[in-house]
Structures are given as C-alpha cells and as structure tokens.
Motif scaffolding. Structure first.
Motif, PDB file in Angstrom:
ATOM      1  N   UNK A 157      -2.051  -7.375   3.981  1.00  0.00           N
ATOM      2  CA  UNK A 157      -1.903  -7.961   2.657  1.00  0.00           C
ATOM      3  C   UNK A 157      -0.528  -8.629   2.528  1.00  0.00           C
ATOM      4  N   UNK A 158      -0.404  -9.629   1.657  1.00  0.00           N
ATOM      5  CA  UNK A 158       0.894 -10.291   1.475  1.00  0.00           C
ATOM      6  C   UNK A 158       1.951  -9.321   0.943  1.00  0.00           C
ATOM      7  N   UNK A 159       3.156  -9.445   1.462  1.00  0.00           N
ATOM      8  CA  UNK A 159       4.321  -8.658   1.019  1.00  0.00           C
ATOM      9  C   UNK A 159       4.140  -7.155   1.236  1.00  0.00           C
ATOM     10  N   UNK A 160       3.337  -6.826   2.247  1.00  0.00           N
ATOM     11  CA  UNK A 160       3.098  -5.409   2.552  1.00  0.00           C
ATOM     12  C   UNK A 160       4.395  -4.684   2.912  1.00  0.00           C
ATOM     13  N   UNK A 161       5.179  -5.268   3.795  1.00  0.00           N
ATOM     14  CA  UNK A 161       6.416  -4.619   4.221  1.00  0.00           C
ATOM     15  C   UNK A 161       7.421  -4.524   3.083  1.00  0.00           C
ATOM     16  N   UNK A 164       6.447  -1.633   0.927  1.00  0.00           N
ATOM     17  CA  UNK A 164       6.831  -0.357   1.519  1.00  0.00           C
ATOM     18  C   UNK A 164       8.321  -0.079   1.315  1.00  0.00           C
ATOM     19  N   UNK A 165       9.121  -1.118   1.464  1.00  0.00           N
ATOM     20  CA  UNK A 165      10.564  -0.934   1.248  1.00  0.00           C
ATOM     21  C   UNK A 165      10.853  -0.540  -0.198  1.00  0.00           C
ATOM     22  N   UNK A 166      10.155  -1.161  -1.136  1.00  0.00           N
ATOM     23  CA  UNK A 166      10.335  -0.815  -2.545  1.00  0.00           C
ATOM     24  C   UNK A 166       9.877   0.617  -2.820  1.00  0.00           C
ATOM     25  N   UNK A 167       8.796   1.019  -2.154  1.00  0.00           N
ATOM     26  CA  UNK A 167       8.284   2.384  -2.300  1.00  0.00           C
ATOM     27  C   UNK A 167       9.331   3.406  -1.892  1.00  0.00           C
ATOM     28  N   UNK A 168       9.901   3.216  -0.693  1.00  0.00           N
ATOM     29  CA  UNK A 168      10.874   4.191  -0.185  1.00  0.00           C
ATOM     30  C   UNK A 168      12.228   4.076  -0.877  1.00  0.00           C
ATOM     31  N   UNK A 175       7.863  -2.408  -6.801  1.00  0.00           N
ATOM     32  CA  UNK A 175       6.683  -1.982  -6.051  1.00  0.00           C
ATOM     33  C   UNK A 175       5.408  -2.459  -6.737  1.00  0.00           C
ATOM     34  N   UNK A 176       5.297  -2.191  -8.035  1.00  0.00           N
ATOM     35  CA  UNK A 176       4.103  -2.610  -8.770  1.00  0.00           C
ATOM     36  C   UNK A 176       3.963  -4.127  -8.796  1.00  0.00           C
ATOM     37  N   UNK A 177       5.082  -4.822  -8.882  1.00  0.00           N
ATOM     38  CA  UNK A 177       5.048  -6.282  -8.889  1.00  0.00           C
ATOM     39  C   UNK A 177       4.502  -6.831  -7.570  1.00  0.00           C
ATOM     40  N   UNK A 178       4.919  -6.233  -6.478  1.00  0.00           N
ATOM     41  CA  UNK A 178       4.520  -6.721  -5.155  1.00  0.00           C
ATOM     42  C   UNK A 178       3.046  -6.478  -4.851  1.00  0.00           C
ATOM     43  N   UNK A 179       2.490  -5.404  -5.383  1.00  0.00           N
ATOM     44  CA  UNK A 179       1.096  -5.092  -5.067  1.00  0.00           C
ATOM     45  C   UNK A 179       0.131  -5.556  -6.159  1.00  0.00           C
ATOM     46  N   UNK A 180       0.644  -6.204  -7.187  1.00  0.00           N
ATOM     47  CA  UNK A 180      -0.169  -6.554  -8.356  1.00  0.00           C
ATOM     48  C   UNK A 180      -1.359  -7.446  -8.020  1.00  0.00           C
ATOM     49  N   UNK A 181      -1.198  -8.340  -7.058  1.00  0.00           N
ATOM     50  CA  UNK A 181      -2.279  -9.276  -6.718  1.00  0.00           C
ATOM     51  C   UNK A 181      -3.209  -8.755  -5.620  1.00  0.00           C
ATOM     52  N   UNK A 182      -3.016  -7.543  -5.172  1.00  0.00           N
ATOM     53  CA  UNK A 182      -3.860  -6.992  -4.116  1.00  0.00           C
ATOM     54  C   UNK A 182      -5.252  -6.682  -4.652  1.00  0.00           C
ATOM     55  N   UNK A 183      -6.200  -6.443  -3.754  1.00  0.00           N
ATOM     56  CA  UNK A 183      -7.567  -6.090  -4.147  1.00  0.00           C
ATOM     57  C   UNK A 183      -7.527  -4.938  -5.150  1.00  0.00           C
ATOM     58  N   UNK A 184      -8.177  -5.096  -6.306  1.00  0.00           N
ATOM     59  CA  UNK A 184      -8.037  -4.128  -7.403  1.00  0.00           C
ATOM     60  C   UNK A 184      -8.268  -2.666  -7.022  1.00  0.00           C
ATOM     61  N   UNK A 185      -9.348  -2.370  -6.310  1.00  0.00           N
ATOM     62  CA  UNK A 185      -9.639  -0.972  -5.968  1.00  0.00           C
ATOM     63  C   UNK A 185      -8.555  -0.384  -5.080  1.00  0.00           C
ATOM     64  N   UNK A 186      -8.089  -1.180  -4.124  1.00  0.00           N
ATOM     65  CA  UNK A 186      -7.042  -0.710  -3.214  1.00  0.00           C
ATOM     66  C   UNK A 186      -5.728  -0.560  -3.960  1.00  0.00           C
ATOM     67  N   UNK A 187      -5.393  -1.564  -4.763  1.00  0.00           N
ATOM     68  CA  UNK A 187      -4.151  -1.508  -5.547  1.00  0.00           C
ATOM     69  C   UNK A 187      -4.130  -0.288  -6.464  1.00  0.00           C
ATOM     70  N   UNK A 188      -5.215  -0.045  -7.175  1.00  0.00           N
ATOM     71  CA  UNK A 188      -5.256   1.069  -8.128  1.00  0.00           C
ATOM     72  C   UNK A 188      -5.161   2.415  -7.415  1.00  0.00           C
ATOM     73  N   UNK A 189      -5.786   2.509  -6.241  1.00  0.00           N
ATOM     74  CA  UNK A 189      -5.704   3.774  -5.497  1.00  0.00           C
ATOM     75  C   UNK A 189      -4.281   3.998  -4.981  1.00  0.00           C
ATOM     76  N   UNK A 190      -3.622   2.935  -4.573  1.00  0.00           N
ATOM     77  CA  UNK A 190      -2.231   3.053  -4.136  1.00  0.00           C
ATOM     78  C   UNK A 190      -1.362   3.556  -5.287  1.00  0.00           C
TER      79      UNK A 190
END
Length: 203
Positions: A157-161, A164-168, A175-190
C-alpha cells in the motif's frame, strides 16, 4: 491462563474484504459454510492479539474441520506442564518463593531501614515497577500486532513504511492520516489493532 486456540479472537479476510470476525471456531464455521473453495484458497485469518496469520486445514466438511480444531485445542504444548505438580518453596499460605538477590551493602542498608524490612520493600518496588510498565507493555503489544498485520495485508500500500514509522513514533494523527486512503476493511482493522499503541504514559 492461556486462551484455548478455538477461543482465540481472530479476523478473516479474502483479499481486501473482511469476511468474518470472532472466535476461531466461529470464523472457521462461517468460512466453511459460506465460501467456495476458490475463495478459501485466498483466505487469510489473523490472530487479533498478535496480528499474525493462523494456518487452518480446511479439508473436509465443516464438522471435520471443527473437530480437528478441537483436537488441537485438547493437545496444547502446555498440557504436560500443567500436569506436573507445582513445587513451592517458602511459606505456602502466602505463596512466597525464596530466591537469591545480590545487592551492594548500601542497598541492603537502605532496604533494612524501610518500614517492614527488606522483603516487604522489595515486593512493593516490584509491584510499582509492574504497574508503571503496564502501559508500555500494552503499547509494545499493539505496535507488534499492527506491524504483523500491516506487513501481511498492506505491504504494497502507498506510504506503508511511513505509516510504520509513525506507528512506532507514537504519532497517532500522522499514522491515521497516512492510512486514511487504504482499503476500508484493512484500514479499520489496523486502527483496532493499533488502539493501544498510542496510550499516553501516566504521570
């Protein structure tokens, strides 16, 4: 007490779509009853605590698959250990276990001067350290679970790395900004897995 494998909370995905969520036994039953073999071939089931995939043998009918799960649950690695008698040393009524502690003379002098003596003071210090480290442990567990799931399901996925850096780094907004456009089910589970990754330390 360890959770039995069949009662493990887990989430199942086919591609980017969440298919089922609940105990492993519940999820497996839904998968077998609703999905075709070609869909099961693309299925991934993740442990909600560790974020790691769980391997399931789906051969046969639903009852056969569930029976294999039950058999595995009845022969866990810890079973033999639980059968061994527990050996206690010290005062059984208190559950006290003796052990060796090596300290410098000044440390012993300070411990002995505390109310209750060295043993009571050491127990208090250990309990305090455990309490203060509880949030740190939750954060680390959530980070690792999120990392494992993100690596398996969002590695391309875009901006995956960057995510992860924002997570740690504990940067929740980034973190939420970077994953906002990801597939909804995957994003919500993350987001669910990472919920405890941004706990603020108690002051």
């Amino acid at each position: 007490m360890q959770t039995e494998p069949t009662q493990t909370s887990c989430t199942a995905f086919v591609g980017r779509q969440l298919i089922a969520k609940g105990t492993l036994q519940h999820v497996v039953a839904i998968v077998k009853d609703t999905l075709e073999d070609r869909e099961i071939a693309q299925l991934l089931i993740f442990d909600d605590f560790t974020g790691k995939p769980i391997d399931i043998d789906f051969r046969g009918k639903t009852a056969e698959v569930l029976q294999r799960l039950s058999n595995q649950a009845g022969h866990t690695p810890d079973e033999k250990e639980s059968e061994q008698p527990t050996r206690r040393v010290g005062r059984p009524k208190l559950g006290v276990v003796s052990g060796e502690v090596t300290l410098l003379p000044r440390h012993w002098d300070w411990l002995k001067s505390q109310p209750g003596g060295a043993s009571v003071t050491l127990r208090k210090l250990v309990d305090e350290a455990r309490r203060s480290g509880k949030n740190e442990s939750k954060v680390r567990t959530a980070q690792e679970a999120s990392y494992h799931f993100m690596t398996a399901m969002a590695g391309d996925f875009p901006q995956h790395e960057e995510a992860l850096r924002a997570l740690y780094a504990g940067n929740q907004d980034r973190f939420y900004q970077l994953i906002d456009d990801w597939a909804p089910d995957i994003r919500d589970h993350i987001k669910t897995l990472a919920e405890n990754a941004f706990i603020e330390e108690e002051t």
